[in-house]
Scaffold this motif. Structure first.
Motif, PDB file in Angstrom:
ATOM      1  N   VAL A  80       0.897  -0.560  -0.126  1.00 51.59           N
ATOM      2  CA  VAL A  80       0.400  -0.061   0.356  1.00 51.59           C
ATOM      3  C   VAL A  80       0.731   1.332  -0.236  1.00 51.59           C
ATOM      4  O   VAL A  80       1.815   1.221   0.922  1.00 51.59           O
ATOM      5  N   ASP A  81       0.424   1.928  -0.714  1.00 48.76           N
ATOM      6  CA  ASP A  81       1.514   3.559  -1.252  1.00 48.76           C
ATOM      7  C   ASP A  81       0.863   4.739   0.324  1.00 48.76           C
ATOM      8  O   ASP A  81       2.014   5.179   0.158  1.00 48.76           O
ATOM      9  N   GLU A  82      -1.123   4.178   0.162  1.00 47.66           N
ATOM     10  CA  GLU A  82      -0.948   5.908   0.380  1.00 47.66           C
ATOM     11  C   GLU A  82      -2.545   5.534   0.775  1.00 47.66           C
ATOM     12  O   GLU A  82      -2.776   4.310   0.715  1.00 47.66           O
ATOM     13  N   CYS A  83      -2.875   6.048   2.426  1.00 44.20           N
ATOM     14  CA  CYS A  83      -4.336   5.159   2.857  1.00 44.20           C
ATOM     15  C   CYS A  83      -4.804   6.825   3.216  1.00 44.20           C
ATOM     16  O   CYS A  83      -3.916   7.803   3.413  1.00 44.20           O
ATOM     17  N   TRP A  84      -6.708   7.385   2.761  1.00 44.05           N
ATOM     18  CA  TRP A  84      -6.970   7.540   2.629  1.00 44.05           C
ATOM     19  C   TRP A  84      -7.997   7.963   3.505  1.00 44.05           C
ATOM     20  O   TRP A  84      -8.891   6.421   3.670  1.00 44.05           O
ATOM     21  N   CYS A  85      -8.929   8.566   4.542  1.00 44.21           N
ATOM     22  CA  CYS A  85     -10.022   8.321   4.589  1.00 44.21           C
ATOM     23  C   CYS A  85     -10.740   9.431   4.647  1.00 44.21           C
ATOM     24  O   CYS A  85     -10.589  10.597   4.624  1.00 44.21           O
ATOM     25  N   VAL A  86     -12.448   9.378   4.389  1.00 41.77           N
ATOM     26  CA  VAL A  86     -13.598  10.827   3.177  1.00 41.77           C
ATOM     27  C   VAL A  86     -14.193   9.759   4.906  1.00 41.77           C
ATOM     28  O   VAL A  86     -14.787   8.971   4.774  1.00 41.77           O
ATOM     29  N   PHE A  87     -14.504  11.846   5.047  1.00 43.44           N
ATOM     30  CA  PHE A  87     -15.589  11.336   6.409  1.00 43.44           C
ATOM     31  C   PHE A  87     -16.094  12.777   6.433  1.00 43.44           C
ATOM     32  O   PHE A  87     -15.278  14.076   6.072  1.00 43.44           O
ATOM     33  N   ASP A  88     -16.584  13.414   7.337  1.00 42.01           N
ATOM     34  CA  ASP A  88     -17.086  14.515   7.458  1.00 42.01           C
ATOM     35  C   ASP A  88     -17.218  15.484   8.603  1.00 42.01           C
ATOM     36  O   ASP A  88     -16.929  13.819   9.616  1.00 42.01           O
ATOM     37  N   HIS A 108       0.849   9.099  11.512  1.00 43.06           N
ATOM     38  CA  HIS A 108       0.770   8.078  11.348  1.00 43.06           C
ATOM     39  C   HIS A 108       0.677   8.309   9.647  1.00 43.06           C
ATOM     40  O   HIS A 108       0.646   7.451   8.611  1.00 43.06           O
ATOM     41  N   GLY A 109       0.761   9.545   9.008  1.00 42.30           N
ATOM     42  CA  GLY A 109       0.996   8.804   7.619  1.00 42.30           C
ATOM     43  C   GLY A 109      -0.518   9.307   6.765  1.00 42.30           C
ATOM     44  O   GLY A 109      -0.679   8.625   5.661  1.00 42.30           O
ATOM     45  N   ILE A 110      -1.325   9.256   8.169  1.00 46.87           N
ATOM     46  CA  ILE A 110      -2.534   8.898   6.922  1.00 46.87           C
ATOM     47  C   ILE A 110      -3.199  10.426   6.362  1.00 46.87           C
ATOM     48  O   ILE A 110      -3.378  11.270   6.987  1.00 46.87           O
ATOM     49  N   ARG A 111      -3.250  10.034   4.902  1.00 48.61           N
ATOM     50  CA  ARG A 111      -4.533  11.424   4.268  1.00 48.61           C
ATOM     51  C   ARG A 111      -5.944  11.575   4.671  1.00 48.61           C
ATOM     52  O   ARG A 111      -6.590  10.495   4.696  1.00 48.61           O
ATOM     53  N   LEU A 112      -6.334  12.424   4.880  1.00 49.77           N
ATOM     54  CA  LEU A 112      -7.962  13.007   5.097  1.00 49.77           C
ATOM     55  C   LEU A 112      -7.916  14.058   3.633  1.00 49.77           C
ATOM     56  O   LEU A 112      -7.475  14.475   3.478  1.00 49.77           O
ATOM     57  N   ALA A 113      -9.686  13.290   4.016  1.00 52.82           N
ATOM     58  CA  ALA A 113     -10.243  13.891   2.709  1.00 52.82           C
ATOM     59  C   ALA A 113     -11.554  14.643   3.652  1.00 52.82           C
ATOM     60  O   ALA A 113     -12.680  13.750   3.257  1.00 52.82           O
ATOM     61  N   VAL A 114     -11.656  15.535   4.069  1.00 55.58           N
ATOM     62  CA  VAL A 114     -12.184  15.878   5.188  1.00 55.58           C
ATOM     63  C   VAL A 114     -13.438  16.623   4.516  1.00 55.58           C
ATOM     64  O   VAL A 114     -12.834  18.189   3.918  1.00 55.58           O
ATOM     65  N   SER A 115     -14.977  16.838   4.614  1.00 57.55           N
ATOM     66  CA  SER A 115     -15.953  17.569   4.408  1.00 57.55           C
ATOM     67  C   SER A 115     -16.566  18.048   5.068  1.00 57.55           C
ATOM     68  O   SER A 115     -17.483  17.878   6.094  1.00 57.55           O
ATOM     69  N   ASN A 116     -17.001  19.631   5.174  1.00 56.51           N
ATOM     70  CA  ASN A 116     -17.133  20.408   6.056  1.00 56.51           C
ATOM     71  C   ASN A 116     -18.215  21.124   5.514  1.00 56.51           C
ATOM     72  O   ASN A 116     -18.521  22.130   4.995  1.00 56.51           O
ATOM     73  N   PRO A 117     -20.110  20.365   5.986  1.00 56.17           N
ATOM     74  CA  PRO A 117     -20.346  19.790   6.858  1.00 56.17           C
ATOM     75  C   PRO A 117     -20.094  18.032   6.262  1.00 56.17           C
ATOM     76  O   PRO A 117     -20.050  17.647   7.887  1.00 56.17           O
ATOM     77  N   CYS A 118     -20.297  18.201   5.600  1.00 58.06           N
ATOM     78  CA  CYS A 118     -20.405  16.743   5.013  1.00 58.06           C
ATOM     79  C   CYS A 118     -19.612  16.255   3.445  1.00 58.06           C
ATOM     80  O   CYS A 118     -20.019  16.896   2.798  1.00 58.06           O
ATOM     81  N   PHE A 119     -20.251  15.661   2.754  1.00 55.07           N
ATOM     82  CA  PHE A 119     -20.430  15.290   1.410  1.00 55.07           C
ATOM     83  C   PHE A 119     -20.802  16.037   0.533  1.00 55.07           C
ATOM     84  O   PHE A 119     -20.438  16.079  -0.922  1.00 55.07           O
ATOM     85  N   GLU A 120     -21.632  15.621   0.451  1.00 50.64           N
ATOM     86  CA  GLU A 120     -23.184  16.512  -0.238  1.00 50.64           C
ATOM     87  C   GLU A 120     -22.700  17.984  -0.663  1.00 50.64           C
ATOM     88  O   GLU A 120     -23.090  18.558  -1.434  1.00 50.64           O
ATOM     89  N   LEU A 121     -21.721  18.539   0.637  1.00 51.19           N
ATOM     90  CA  LEU A 121     -20.773  19.662  -0.064  1.00 51.19           C
ATOM     91  C   LEU A 121     -20.013  19.702  -0.936  1.00 51.19           C
ATOM     92  O   LEU A 121     -20.270  20.608  -1.930  1.00 51.19           O
ATOM     93  N   TRP A 122     -18.917  18.468  -0.848  1.00 50.53           N
ATOM     94  CA  TRP A 122     -18.501  18.239  -2.429  1.00 50.53           C
ATOM     95  C   TRP A 122     -19.443  18.219  -3.832  1.00 50.53           C
ATOM     96  O   TRP A 122     -18.741  18.492  -4.642  1.00 50.53           O
TER      97      TRP A 122
END
Length: 208
Positions: A80-88, A108-122
């Protein structure tokens, strides 16, 4: 005179050398719109040829801290080269332990894609600018209004063709919050999904 012998041709097929694909594992809390979008993204031919994207959905729709801990465990895999977490973030009531999850991910070098308030904003950013604060319920209603859906599932083909515009809008939101010194979790609205796009598809990085 003995006829000149010609050297036999090498009939072995020459194999083309292709760069090794990167492996990215993405952990999601959602079981509908996020996987719908990410699965369509990973099937794009130019992404599929360069990056193996594995999507793991928490069976219990785990909170961000749970996703980060799972990503830390998975990141120990040499393949595994990268781990990402997608959450709101969620508004008005935030997910528990957000600060701890983000701090642990950074350690721990974990990448994040956080949406505020939620994924629907994206999802909204694929259709229009959005600079005003939104609650989760407001973002969900606006998202459904813009694409006409009635449930949680999305038609990802309607979104992928607008992903670069969404990335630019999300990046602009990030720069706006930086100028205003709006720190997490008060950076509503915002989405780090454009950074995930940057990891798999540099042309949709939101730069410029």
């Amino acid at each position: 005179m003995t006829p000149r012998r010609t050297r036999a041709k090498d009939l072995r097929r020459r194999t083309a050398t292709r760069p090794e694909r990167r492996t990215i594992v993405i952990f999601c809390e959602g079981e509908a719109s996020e996987p719908d979008y990410l699965n369509a993204l990973r099937r794009l031919p130019h992404i599929r040829d360069s990056t193996a994207i594995n999507i793991e959905i928490d069976p219990d729709q785990g909170v961000p801290l749970t996703l980060v801990n799972r990503a830390i465990e998975r990141s120990a895999d040499d393949e595994v080269d990268e781990c990402w977490c997608v959450f709101d973030v969620e508004w008005p009531r935030h997910h528990p332990h957000l600060d701890r999850a983000i701090r642990l991910a950074a350690e721990h070098g974990i990448r994040l894609a956080v949406s505020n308030p939620c994924f629907e904003l994206w999802l909204i950013l694929h259709f229009q600018d959005q600079t005003a604060f939104l609650t989760t319920a407001e973002a969900q209603r606006l998202s459904r209004k813009l694409d006409g859906r009635t449930g949680k599932r999305i038609d990802p083909t309607r979104y992928l063709q607008q992903r670069q515009a969404a990335a630019r809008r999300a990046a602009l939101l990030g720069r706006r919050h930086d100028r205003n010194q709006a720190t997490f979790p008060n950076d509503n609205p915002s989405s780090g999904m454009y950074e995930l796009l940057r990891a798999v598809e540099p042309t949709a990085s939101g730069s410029g």
